[in-house]
Motif scaffolding. Structure first.
Motif, short mmCIF file in Angstrom:
data_model
loop_
_atom_site.label_atom_id
_atom_site.label_comp_id
_atom_site.label_asym_id
_atom_site.label_seq_id
_atom_site.Cartn_x
_atom_site.Cartn_y
_atom_site.Cartn_z
N ASP A 180 -16.61 -101.91 -61.70
CA ASP A 180 -16.21 -101.01 -60.62
C ASP A 180 -17.35 -100.72 -59.66
OD1 ASP A 180 -14.02 -100.85 -62.31
OD2 ASP A 180 -14.88 -99.12 -63.34
N GLN A 191 -18.31 -102.98 -55.74
CA GLN A 191 -17.98 -102.73 -54.34
C GLN A 191 -19.01 -101.82 -53.69
OE1 GLN A 191 -14.07 -102.05 -53.09
NE2 GLN A 191 -13.11 -103.13 -54.78
N GLN A 214 -13.41 -111.19 -58.24
CA GLN A 214 -12.29 -110.45 -57.63
C GLN A 214 -12.81 -109.23 -56.88
OE1 GLN A 214 -9.37 -111.59 -57.37
NE2 GLN A 214 -9.50 -113.27 -58.82
N GLU A 215 -13.77 -108.55 -57.49
CA GLU A 215 -14.33 -107.36 -56.83
C GLU A 215 -15.04 -107.75 -55.54
OE1 GLU A 215 -14.17 -103.99 -57.55
OE2 GLU A 215 -12.61 -104.74 -58.87
N ARG A 263 -14.33 -110.23 -53.69
CA ARG A 263 -13.29 -110.54 -52.69
C ARG A 263 -12.81 -109.26 -52.04
NH1 ARG A 263 -8.55 -114.08 -55.09
NH2 ARG A 263 -7.61 -113.61 -53.09
N LYS A 264 -12.55 -108.26 -52.89
CA LYS A 264 -12.07 -106.99 -52.35
C LYS A 264 -13.10 -106.38 -51.43
CE LYS A 264 -9.37 -105.79 -56.35
NZ LYS A 264 -9.63 -105.04 -57.59
N ALA A 265 -14.37 -106.54 -51.79
CA ALA A 265 -15.44 -105.94 -50.99
C ALA A 265 -15.73 -106.76 -49.74
CB ALA A 265 -16.70 -105.81 -51.82
N PRO A 323 -9.10 -111.46 -49.72
CA PRO A 323 -8.09 -110.84 -50.59
C PRO A 323 -6.71 -110.86 -49.95
CG PRO A 323 -9.55 -109.19 -49.64
CD PRO A 323 -10.13 -110.51 -49.31
N GLU A 350 -2.88 -109.34 -49.48
CA GLU A 350 -2.27 -108.01 -49.51
C GLU A 350 -1.21 -107.91 -50.60
OE1 GLU A 350 -3.36 -105.48 -47.49
OE2 GLU A 350 -4.92 -106.96 -47.11
N GLU A 390 -5.96 -117.25 -59.71
CA GLU A 390 -6.36 -116.10 -60.50
C GLU A 390 -6.29 -116.50 -61.97
OE1 GLU A 390 -5.77 -112.63 -58.74
OE2 GLU A 390 -5.94 -113.82 -56.93
#
Lengths: 155, 192
Positions: free
Chosen positions: A93, A96, A134-135, A137-139, B44, B46, B185
């Motif tokens: 967590d 980001q 994945q984190e 990517r989100k960031a 990412p 949506e 994924e």
């Protein structure tokens, strides 16, 4: 024959060492300029995997590092791979926030060129690496680099 | 004022001091250049619902399970086979229905028209896959693409891709042969 020429009574001349400090200074400056001090002390074991198709990471100032591997102090922290950001262990967590902070430290124009270098130990399971990805990517830190050593893996 | 001659400083130990500093920097220097495989993550999404449908023939599926075993296009395989397989898959096979579709596109940087494969290599790994194995697969795929780039570069300019200096040529080659690796994924296929 000149080989059997009798030596004249002259001892070998002393070598002039007055320029020795200059030479040494030159070497010294070379190493001073090329030296990169380690910024973080590693808390995880890192044995990077080997690969042949590697690219050089340019512009070190634009690279932020994420270390993943089994902790060095395995008695204290166990043997499962952990994430290290800067000098401390972190959770998925925290990434980001870490990315945001790294971005803040850079100049505006450089922000989109930041590469995240993943330094991951070879025995780490992909689960944790995927979570990190994945984190990222989100960031929005999409440029990543799997850090590897150059060499041929033969097995 | 009586002039006093400045006493000469003995510089004999200068070398020693410089040596000391030199050795310090020699020891602390880390000359290693960071190397690695550079990849771009997809932005990412949506919502996961609208997955882009890709025709089956356009995808080469590479799966790695938790025991580091490979499944290439539905058949068990070995890492050493992967490179040839990827090159074979990404090259153009006119009129062959089992290979990916292709279309001709003009590449401005090179000034040529070229058949571009629509193939995608889909890489999927388990959470239990070891990072070592993952990198080996990535490396093989990267080497497959690099070999194709080398080939095209040799054909056009008589130089290997890594020897190209002209930015425009490098950009053109990259455009003609984009690294089309998609990472799905992860799933818990095999459990822990």
């Amino acid at each position: 024959m000149s080989r059997f020429k009798t030596k004249k009574g002259k001892g070998s001349a002393a070598i002039n060492t007055s320029s020795l400090p200059d030479i040494i200074f030159m070497l010294l400056f070379f190493f001073m300029v090329t030296t990169v001090m380690r910024e973080v002390s590693l808390k995880v074991k890192l044995k990077l995997p080997q690969a042949t198709e590697v690219q050089k990471l340019e512009k070190k100032s634009l690279v932020s590092y994420i270390y993943i591997g089994p902790p060095v102090k395995s008695k204290l922290y166990g043997t499962n791979s952990r994430i290290q950001l800067n000098d401390t262990f972190a959770n998925v967590d925290d990434i980001q926030e870490f990315v945001a902070k790294e971005r803040e430290d850079r100049e505006e124009a450089d922000k989109k060129f930041i590469t995240t270098s993943l330094k991951v130990d070879g025995i780490t399971k992909m689960g944790i690496v995927t979570d990190v990805k994945q984190e990222l990517r989100k960031a929005g830190a999409l440029k990543i680099n799997y850090s590897t050593r150059k060499g041929r893996d033969k097995n | 004022m009586a002039k006093r001659a400045a006493p000469e400083i003995n510089a004999g130990s200068m070398a020693d001091i410089a040596f000391l500093l030199l050795i310090f920097f020699l020891v602390t220097t880390t000359m290693d250049v960071d190397t690695g495989i550079t990849r771009k993550l997809p932005p990412p999404v949506e919502n996961n619902d609208d997955d882009i449908d890709v025709k089956d023939r356009n995808v080469l599926k590479v799966l790695i399970n938790s025991h580091d075993r490979l499944l290439i296009d539905g058949k068990p395989g070995d890492v050493s086979m992967l490179k040839q397989k990827a090159i074979d898959f990404m090259s153009i096979h006119p009129g062959d229905e089992t290979y990916p579709e292709y279309e001709s596109r003009l590449i401005e940087e090179l000034g040529i028209e070229r058949d571009m494969s629509k193939g995608i290599i889909s890489l999927k790994n388990d959470r239990g896959t070891s990072y070592d194995m993952y990198i080996r697969v990535q490396n093989e795929l990267a080497s497959a693409f690099n070999e194709m780039k080398d080939e095209l570069s040799l054909q056009l300019f008589g130089l290997k891709y890594s020897q190209l200096i002209d930015e425009k040529k490098i950009k053109g080659i990259n455009k003609a042969l984009p690294v089309r690796i998609s990472e799905a994924e992860p799933e818990d296929i095999g459990g822990k």
